[in-house]
Design an enzyme around this catalytic site. Structure first.
Site, PDB file in Angstrom:
ATOM      1  N   CYS A  37       0.859  -1.178   0.000  1.00 35.71           N
ATOM      2  CA  CYS A  37       0.000   0.000   0.000  1.00 35.71           C
ATOM      3  C   CYS A  37       0.891   1.223   0.000  1.00 35.71           C
ATOM      4  CB  CYS A  37      -0.856   0.029   1.257  1.00 35.71           C
ATOM      5  SG  CYS A  37      -1.923  -1.395   1.425  1.00 35.71           S
ATOM      6  N   GLY A  92      -0.899   0.507  -5.014  1.00 32.27           N
ATOM      7  CA  GLY A  92      -2.204  -0.068  -4.691  1.00 32.27           C
ATOM      8  C   GLY A  92      -3.286   0.522  -5.560  1.00 32.27           C
ATOM      9  N   ASN A 150       0.612   0.828   5.932  1.00 25.87           N
ATOM     10  CA  ASN A 150       1.222  -0.029   4.915  1.00 25.87           C
ATOM     11  C   ASN A 150       1.985  -1.113   5.643  1.00 25.87           C
ATOM     12  OD1 ASN A 150       2.598  -1.175   2.756  1.00 25.87           O
ATOM     13  ND2 ASN A 150       4.177   0.416   2.741  1.00 25.87           N
ATOM     14  N   GLY A 151       1.630  -2.381   5.398  1.00 25.68           N
ATOM     15  CA  GLY A 151       2.363  -3.464   6.050  1.00 25.68           C
ATOM     16  C   GLY A 151       1.435  -4.582   6.475  1.00 25.68           C
ATOM     17  N   TYR A 173      11.427  -4.016  -7.346  1.00 24.57           N
ATOM     18  CA  TYR A 173      10.189  -3.956  -8.119  1.00 24.57           C
ATOM     19  C   TYR A 173       9.154  -2.952  -7.626  1.00 24.57           C
ATOM     20  CZ  TYR A 173       5.570  -5.700  -9.615  1.00 24.57           C
ATOM     21  OH  TYR A 173       4.293  -5.801 -10.088  1.00 24.57           O
ATOM     22  N   SER A 229       9.072  -2.748 -14.763  1.00 24.92           N
ATOM     23  CA  SER A 229      10.136  -2.856 -13.770  1.00 24.92           C
ATOM     24  C   SER A 229      11.379  -3.567 -14.285  1.00 24.92           C
ATOM     25  CB  SER A 229       9.608  -3.544 -12.509  1.00 24.92           C
ATOM     26  OG  SER A 229       8.950  -4.733 -12.883  1.00 24.92           O
ATOM     27  N   ASP A 274      12.190  -8.538 -13.542  1.00 24.19           N
ATOM     28  CA  ASP A 274      12.644  -8.331 -12.160  1.00 24.19           C
ATOM     29  C   ASP A 274      12.520  -9.586 -11.309  1.00 24.19           C
ATOM     30  OD1 ASP A 274       9.860  -8.094 -10.641  1.00 24.19           O
ATOM     31  OD2 ASP A 274       9.702  -7.051 -12.535  1.00 24.19           O
ATOM     32  N   CYS A 326      15.594  -7.179   4.369  1.00 17.66           N
ATOM     33  CA  CYS A 326      14.899  -8.451   4.474  1.00 17.66           C
ATOM     34  C   CYS A 326      15.014  -9.130   3.115  1.00 17.66           C
ATOM     35  CB  CYS A 326      13.426  -8.241   4.815  1.00 17.66           C
ATOM     36  SG  CYS A 326      12.477  -9.792   4.750  1.00 17.66           S
ATOM     37  N   CYS A 374      12.103 -13.979   1.391  1.00 11.20           N
ATOM     38  CA  CYS A 374      11.414 -14.756   0.344  1.00 11.20           C
ATOM     39  C   CYS A 374      12.409 -15.481  -0.558  1.00 11.20           C
ATOM     40  CB  CYS A 374      10.452 -13.878  -0.459  1.00 11.20           C
ATOM     41  SG  CYS A 374      11.154 -12.361  -1.020  1.00 11.20           S
TER      42      CYS A 374
HETATM   43  S1  SF4 Z   1       9.891 -11.673   2.571  1.00  8.56           S
HETATM   44 FE1  SF4 Z   1      10.508 -10.771   0.565  1.00  8.56          FE
HETATM   45  S2  SF4 Z   1       8.756  -9.561  -0.123  1.00  8.56           S
HETATM   46 FE2  SF4 Z   1       8.457  -9.994   2.091  1.00  8.56          FE
HETATM   47  S3  SF4 Z   1       9.355  -8.222   3.165  1.00  8.56           S
HETATM   48 FE3  SF4 Z   1      10.966  -9.763   3.031  1.00  8.56          FE
HETATM   49  S4  SF4 Z   1      12.045  -9.256   1.101  1.00  8.56           S
HETATM   50 FE4  SF4 Z   1      10.077  -8.175   1.042  1.00  8.56          FE
END
Ligand code: SF4
Length: 488
Positions: free
Chosen positions: A30, A58, A132-133, A275, A316, A379, A466, A469
């Site tokens: 978002c 969004g 957002n989150g 992205y 992207s 991407d 992070c 994924c």
């Molecule tokens: S798991 Fe992937 S998509 Fe989710 S916050 Fe972490 S880096 Fe971003």
């Protein structure tokens, strides 16, 4: 869901067809925005322009809330910003402080009740919030509050946050103390803008997973936004990013900051650079454009190929394709054209006509690709269905070879922090080897950017990332009953 050993190539193709036309992208989260105007009462108009700039984050619903003396006014609905807001609507939203929100949802239903900002009346007055989150412990908190007799009107985390603030406010000296206590209760990713009749508040989660920046206009009005492109849209100069775990309070007296719990390593979502964010934005000090150019360059170093032309999948993949071309010396061209007018109301075709549908959304420029060995940059690959279609479109247009290069690593794990990949079975790289995927999408070769290379791409950034994924190494423990990822 899939057993790699037992699947024949025909089975794999069947899988691709079965899942056809489900959206084959990680979807945006978002976008949030807030402004405290020092002069004038047209804060809603500024929010409207900013939401336009954040629309890519969004497209399901949009909303703006403003202050009016001790009251809060708001308007929100399903649809794109220009569908939700008209001149007359904005004229009615008169106030010098405004917050705004554009929403994309997955698990939280796509209904008007879940549109934001969410506005409540409580013992100490009125409060509006845009989020957002995604909270990983929202279900636990919601269950506890419901057992105590509380009634929820929506299915989104944001209402949990508002309820916690209002409960803590009763035993707190001020809103800032209530927000700090609320932050002690919740776990997950959040960038919040909060509106009270006299103040604008910005809050970022202790890991800084979701972005939030601060800017200032020429007349001294302070602005909060998910991305700096929204600051540009209202003529604001970038001041800084909100720190992980920071609360900023903006009032008639100026700006105050409270640094709450800050963890050792911030963990900005790396997909902002890959992205989600617009290439003209800066996030945590790093240019999104430069990060994508760098990703393309590193991709060319890691996976060189003998070819005649580099193209990007709009939008992207375009910047990384330019980077790949710069590094490899292979000419860059515009081989694919995207139709920007295929929106939410497009009537989906019947099964047999789906080939045509892809070409309505995206088509090859025959003159550019015919007779060429093409490097196609995207991407990411989520399910792989779109990649397969694009490879086919390029070959139909006369490309002699199509080599796919991906400016991120294989996405193998779900996200619980606001992005709509909630199960491994949605992710082709979780089930198949790179060689299998190459065969499934029909490419002549396939190469992903390594995680090591990817994490070096936002060169100026002072934060950590992070990348769960790709690795499954989640920065926050994910409880068994964690919400599927949904914005707000
Ligand atoms: S798991 Fe992937 S998509 Fe989710 S916050 Fe972490 S880096 Fe971003």
């Amino acid at each position: 869901m899939f057993n790699k050993e037992k699947q024949s190539k025909a089975d794999l193709n069947h899988y691709m067809l079965d899942d056809d036309y489900r959206d084959d992208k990680l979807n945006e989260e978002c976008g949030v925005f807030g402004i405290f105007k020092r002069e004038g009462k047209d804060a809603a108009l500024a929010a409207y322009y900013a939401l336009y700039a954040l629309q890519h984050r969004g497209q399901e619903s949009a909303g703006i809330a403003v202050n009016e003396n001790e009251n809060l006014l708001y308007h929100k609905d399903m649809g794109l910003v220009p569908e939700v807001f008209h001149e007359r609507t904005l004229e009615k939203l008169e106030g010098n402080i405004a917050i705004g929100h554009v929403r994309y949802s997955t698990a939280g239903e796509s209904i008007r009740e879940n549109a934001q900002p969410m506005v409540i009346k409580y013992r100490n007055g009125k409060l509006a919030l845009a989020h957002n989150g995604n909270l990983v412990n929202a279900n636990q908190i919601r269950n506890r509050l419901e057992e105590e007799g509380l009634i929820f009107q929506s299915t989104i985390d944001s209402e949990v946050i508002l309820n916690l603030i209002s409960r803590h406010r009763v035993s707190s000296a001020g809103i800032e103390e209530a927000i700090e206590k609320m932050m002690g209760d919740i776990k997950g990713s959040y960038a919040l803008v909060i509106l009270t009749p006299r103040r604008l508040v910005g809050v970022r989660d202790p890991l800084g997973i979701r972005p939030l920046c601060l800017g200032i206009t020429e007349d001294g009005s302070h602005v909060l936004a998910s991305e700096t492109c929204a600051l540009d849209a209202v003529g604001a100069k970038y001041l800084r990013d909100i720190e992980p775990g920071e609360i900023v309070l903006i009032s008639q007296d100026g700006i105050n900051s409270i640094q709450t719990q800050k963890l050792d390593h911030s963990k900005l979502c790396i997909f902002e650079h890959i992205y989600f964010a617009r290439p003209d934005s800066y996030i945590d000090g790093a240019s999104v454009y430069s990060a994508r150019i760098e990703a393309g360059k590193r991709l060319a170093m890691e996976h060189p190929v003998d070819a005649d032309l580099v193209i990007g999948v709009p939008d992207s993949g375009l910047t990384a394709a330019l980077g790949f071309s710069m590094e490899s010396g292979i000419p860059y061209g515009m081989g694919l054209l995207k139709n920007r007018y295929v929106g939410r109301t497009f009537i989906q075709p019947e099964q047999g006509q789906r080939e045509k549908f892809v070409k309505i959304k995206l088509n090859a420029i025959r003159d550019v690709v015919e007779g060429k060995r093409v490097v196609m940059i995207d991407d990411s690959i989520v399910r792989g269905t779109t990649s397969r279609r694009i490879v086919q479109i390029l070959k139909d247009a006369g490309a002699t070879e199509v080599h796919m290069r991906v400016s991120s690593s294989p996405v193998k794990f779900p996200c619980f922090y606001g992005i709509d990949i909630s199960t491994k079975s949605q992710l082709v790289a979780a089930e198949y080897s790179i060689d299998d995927i190459k065969g499934m999408i029909g490419a002549d070769s396939l190469g992903y950017l390594s995680l090591e290379g990817l994490l070096k791409t936002p060169l100026e950034s002072k934060c950590g990332f992070c990348s769960a994924c790709f690795t499954g190494d989640y920065p926050l423990e994910v409880p068994d009953d964690a919400n599927e990822s949904s914005c707000g």
